[in-house]
Design a protein around this motif. Sequence first.
Motif, PDB file in Angstrom:
ATOM      1  N   ALA A  82      29.869   6.643  14.470  1.00  0.00           N
ATOM      2  CA  ALA A  82      30.920   7.421  13.807  1.00  0.00           C
ATOM      3  C   ALA A  82      32.110   7.597  14.754  1.00  0.00           C
ATOM      4  N   ALA A  83      32.587   6.489  15.302  1.00  0.00           N
ATOM      5  CA  ALA A  83      33.652   6.525  16.310  1.00  0.00           C
ATOM      6  C   ALA A  83      35.006   6.906  15.734  1.00  0.00           C
ATOM      7  N   GLY A  84      35.184   6.803  14.427  1.00  0.00           N
ATOM      8  CA  GLY A  84      36.455   7.184  13.819  1.00  0.00           C
ATOM      9  C   GLY A  84      37.610   6.363  14.354  1.00  0.00           C
ATOM     10  N   THR A  85      38.674   7.046  14.753  1.00  0.00           N
ATOM     11  CA  THR A  85      39.853   6.342  15.277  1.00  0.00           C
ATOM     12  C   THR A  85      39.779   6.108  16.779  1.00  0.00           C
ATOM     13  N   GLY A  86      38.637   6.366  17.379  1.00  0.00           N
ATOM     14  CA  GLY A  86      38.437   6.016  18.776  1.00  0.00           C
ATOM     15  C   GLY A  86      38.848   7.057  19.794  1.00  0.00           C
ATOM     16  N   VAL A  87      38.934   8.312  19.400  1.00  0.00           N
ATOM     17  CA  VAL A  87      39.335   9.357  20.351  1.00  0.00           C
ATOM     18  C   VAL A  87      38.336   9.433  21.511  1.00  0.00           C
ATOM     19  N   VAL A  88      37.049   9.496  21.180  1.00  0.00           N
ATOM     20  CA  VAL A  88      36.025   9.546  22.230  1.00  0.00           C
ATOM     21  C   VAL A  88      35.945   8.214  22.962  1.00  0.00           C
ATOM     22  N   THR A  89      36.042   7.126  22.217  1.00  0.00           N
ATOM     23  CA  THR A  89      35.953   5.790  22.821  1.00  0.00           C
ATOM     24  C   THR A  89      36.973   5.642  23.936  1.00  0.00           C
ATOM     25  N   ARG A  90      38.212   6.006  23.656  1.00  0.00           N
ATOM     26  CA  ARG A  90      39.275   5.872  24.657  1.00  0.00           C
ATOM     27  C   ARG A  90      39.009   6.772  25.857  1.00  0.00           C
ATOM     28  N   THR A  91      38.536   7.985  25.594  1.00  0.00           N
ATOM     29  CA  THR A  91      38.243   8.914  26.694  1.00  0.00           C
ATOM     30  C   THR A  91      37.141   8.370  27.584  1.00  0.00           C
ATOM     31  N   LEU A  92      36.063   7.860  26.974  1.00  0.00           N
ATOM     32  CA  LEU A  92      34.957   7.315  27.759  1.00  0.00           C
ATOM     33  C   LEU A  92      35.388   6.087  28.547  1.00  0.00           C
ATOM     34  N   ALA A  93      36.186   5.232  27.930  1.00  0.00           N
ATOM     35  CA  ALA A  93      36.632   4.020  28.611  1.00  0.00           C
ATOM     36  C   ALA A  93      37.507   4.343  29.822  1.00  0.00           C
ATOM     37  N   CYS A  94      38.181   5.472  29.774  1.00  0.00           N
ATOM     38  CA  CYS A  94      39.060   5.864  30.879  1.00  0.00           C
ATOM     39  C   CYS A  94      38.333   6.631  31.975  1.00  0.00           C
ATOM     40  N   THR A  95      37.116   7.102  31.687  1.00  0.00           N
ATOM     41  CA  THR A  95      36.419   7.949  32.651  1.00  0.00           C
ATOM     42  C   THR A  95      35.135   7.341  33.203  1.00  0.00           C
ATOM     43  N   LEU A  96      34.445   6.517  32.429  1.00  0.00           N
ATOM     44  CA  LEU A  96      33.196   5.933  32.912  1.00  0.00           C
ATOM     45  C   LEU A  96      33.473   4.699  33.765  1.00  0.00           C
ATOM     46  N   PRO A  97      32.556   4.367  34.676  1.00  0.00           N
ATOM     47  CA  PRO A  97      32.743   3.185  35.524  1.00  0.00           C
ATOM     48  C   PRO A  97      32.903   1.900  34.710  1.00  0.00           C
ATOM     49  N   GLU A  98      33.540   0.918  35.285  1.00  0.00           N
ATOM     50  CA  GLU A  98      33.840  -0.327  34.590  1.00  0.00           C
ATOM     51  C   GLU A  98      32.594  -1.069  34.127  1.00  0.00           C
ATOM     52  N   ASN A  99      31.468  -0.894  34.824  1.00  0.00           N
ATOM     53  CA  ASN A  99      30.277  -1.639  34.446  1.00  0.00           C
ATOM     54  C   ASN A  99      29.431  -0.928  33.392  1.00  0.00           C
ATOM     55  N   VAL A 100      30.027   0.054  32.710  1.00  0.00           N
ATOM     56  CA  VAL A 100      29.402   0.642  31.519  1.00  0.00           C
ATOM     57  C   VAL A 100      30.070   0.017  30.303  1.00  0.00           C
ATOM     58  N   ALA A 101      29.313  -0.775  29.553  1.00  0.00           N
ATOM     59  CA  ALA A 101      29.835  -1.401  28.338  1.00  0.00           C
ATOM     60  C   ALA A 101      29.724  -0.411  27.177  1.00  0.00           C
ATOM     61  N   ILE A 102      30.750  -0.370  26.337  1.00  0.00           N
ATOM     62  CA  ILE A 102      30.795   0.582  25.223  1.00  0.00           C
ATOM     63  C   ILE A 102      30.841  -0.186  23.906  1.00  0.00           C
ATOM     64  N   VAL A 103      29.905   0.134  23.021  1.00  0.00           N
ATOM     65  CA  VAL A 103      29.908  -0.413  21.672  1.00  0.00           C
ATOM     66  C   VAL A 103      30.262   0.736  20.734  1.00  0.00           C
ATOM     67  N   ALA A 104      31.421   0.642  20.098  1.00  0.00           N
ATOM     68  CA  ALA A 104      31.907   1.711  19.224  1.00  0.00           C
ATOM     69  C   ALA A 104      31.748   1.273  17.774  1.00  0.00           C
ATOM     70  N   THR A 105      31.048   2.086  16.979  1.00  0.00           N
ATOM     71  CA  THR A 105      30.765   1.724  15.596  1.00  0.00           C
ATOM     72  C   THR A 105      31.225   2.820  14.641  1.00  0.00           C
ATOM     73  N   ASP A 106      31.476   2.412  13.423  1.00  0.00           N
ATOM     74  CA  ASP A 106      31.780   3.353  12.355  1.00  0.00           C
ATOM     75  C   ASP A 106      31.474   2.669  11.028  1.00  0.00           C
ATOM     76  N   LEU A 107      31.121   3.443  10.030  1.00  0.00           N
ATOM     77  CA  LEU A 107      30.874   2.881   8.702  1.00  0.00           C
ATOM     78  C   LEU A 107      32.169   2.503   8.012  1.00  0.00           C
ATOM     79  N   ASN A 108      33.246   3.210   8.355  1.00  0.00           N
ATOM     80  CA  ASN A 108      34.517   3.068   7.657  1.00  0.00           C
ATOM     81  C   ASN A 108      35.390   2.031   8.357  1.00  0.00           C
ATOM     82  N   GLN A 109      35.584   0.876   7.721  1.00  0.00           N
ATOM     83  CA  GLN A 109      36.324  -0.204   8.351  1.00  0.00           C
ATOM     84  C   GLN A 109      37.790   0.147   8.622  1.00  0.00           C
ATOM     85  N   PRO A 110      38.513   0.848   7.713  1.00  0.00           N
ATOM     86  CA  PRO A 110      39.897   1.205   8.037  1.00  0.00           C
ATOM     87  C   PRO A 110      40.030   2.046   9.307  1.00  0.00           C
ATOM     88  N   MET A 111      39.073   2.944   9.535  1.00  0.00           N
ATOM     89  CA  MET A 111      39.109   3.731  10.762  1.00  0.00           C
ATOM     90  C   MET A 111      38.898   2.835  11.982  1.00  0.00           C
TER      91      MET A 111
END
Length: 269
Positions: free
Chosen positions: A48-77
């Motif tokens: 339920a990543a939505g528009t990626g608010v958390v995704t962007r925050t995690l990508a900016c704070t976690l180390p580079e070798n943490v891969a992030i898979v962001a999913t949502d049911l809603n394709q427009p989001m």
Amino acid sequence: MAEFDSRFAGSIPALYDRYLGPFIFEPYAADLAERLADVNEGKLLEVAAGTGVVTRTLACTLPENVAIVATDLNQPMLDFAAGQYSSPRVSWRQANAQSLPFPDGVFDAVVCQFGAMFFPDKIAAFGEALRVLKPGGRFIFSSWDRLEESEIPYAVSQGVIALFPDDPPRFLARIPHGYCDPECIESDVRQAGFPSVKLETVQLCSRASSHRDPAIGFCQGSPLRNEIEARAASRLAETTEAAAAAVKARFGTGPIEGKIQAHIITAYR
């Protein structure tokens, strides 16, 4: 109203991200990132990543070798989120939280910010989070407390309800703030199979540059819009102004701030 509750399409994703992202979602995204500060490598799944608010925050704070898979049911989001942020460490994928398309035990952490309230079968979704976690992995998700505990969203809701006394739009109370009973939440997580569950109630501050921003965000950038337009499509602008007036009456014209409150749940496999 079920058909309207999870419809994020048209201009909603952009308005959602612009007005509600900084207002109520970014403060808890920062809190969530702090809780994952010890994740130094591996794979993290966001549902339920939505528009990626958390995704962007995690990508900016976690180390580079943490891969992030962001999913949502809603394709427009997801489409909007992917257009806002691109990184080789982040992949975007449409997925149903109740039936995740991943093998067992592949993620070091699973996160979900303010998405669980939308799951028709919450226990099934929590069970899927458990299934895809590695042994010792953690599942962190958040759910809003009662609407009355979040001051500015409550004022918006009251302004909207006043315009439709015979059939009030109650999306905010029903869905985003409807899954708020700590005992019920803990019970659901345990029923899903998690042996260790911790729930914290966290109060933070929401801020907006003007009284109109949260009114636009909720009335035009969330599924509350679908409820309003189902009653009177021609009254969307009028309803937005009524919500803004309700916020102004309590908080002034801006900049404004008010209490927001949510439950943060951490469960370990």
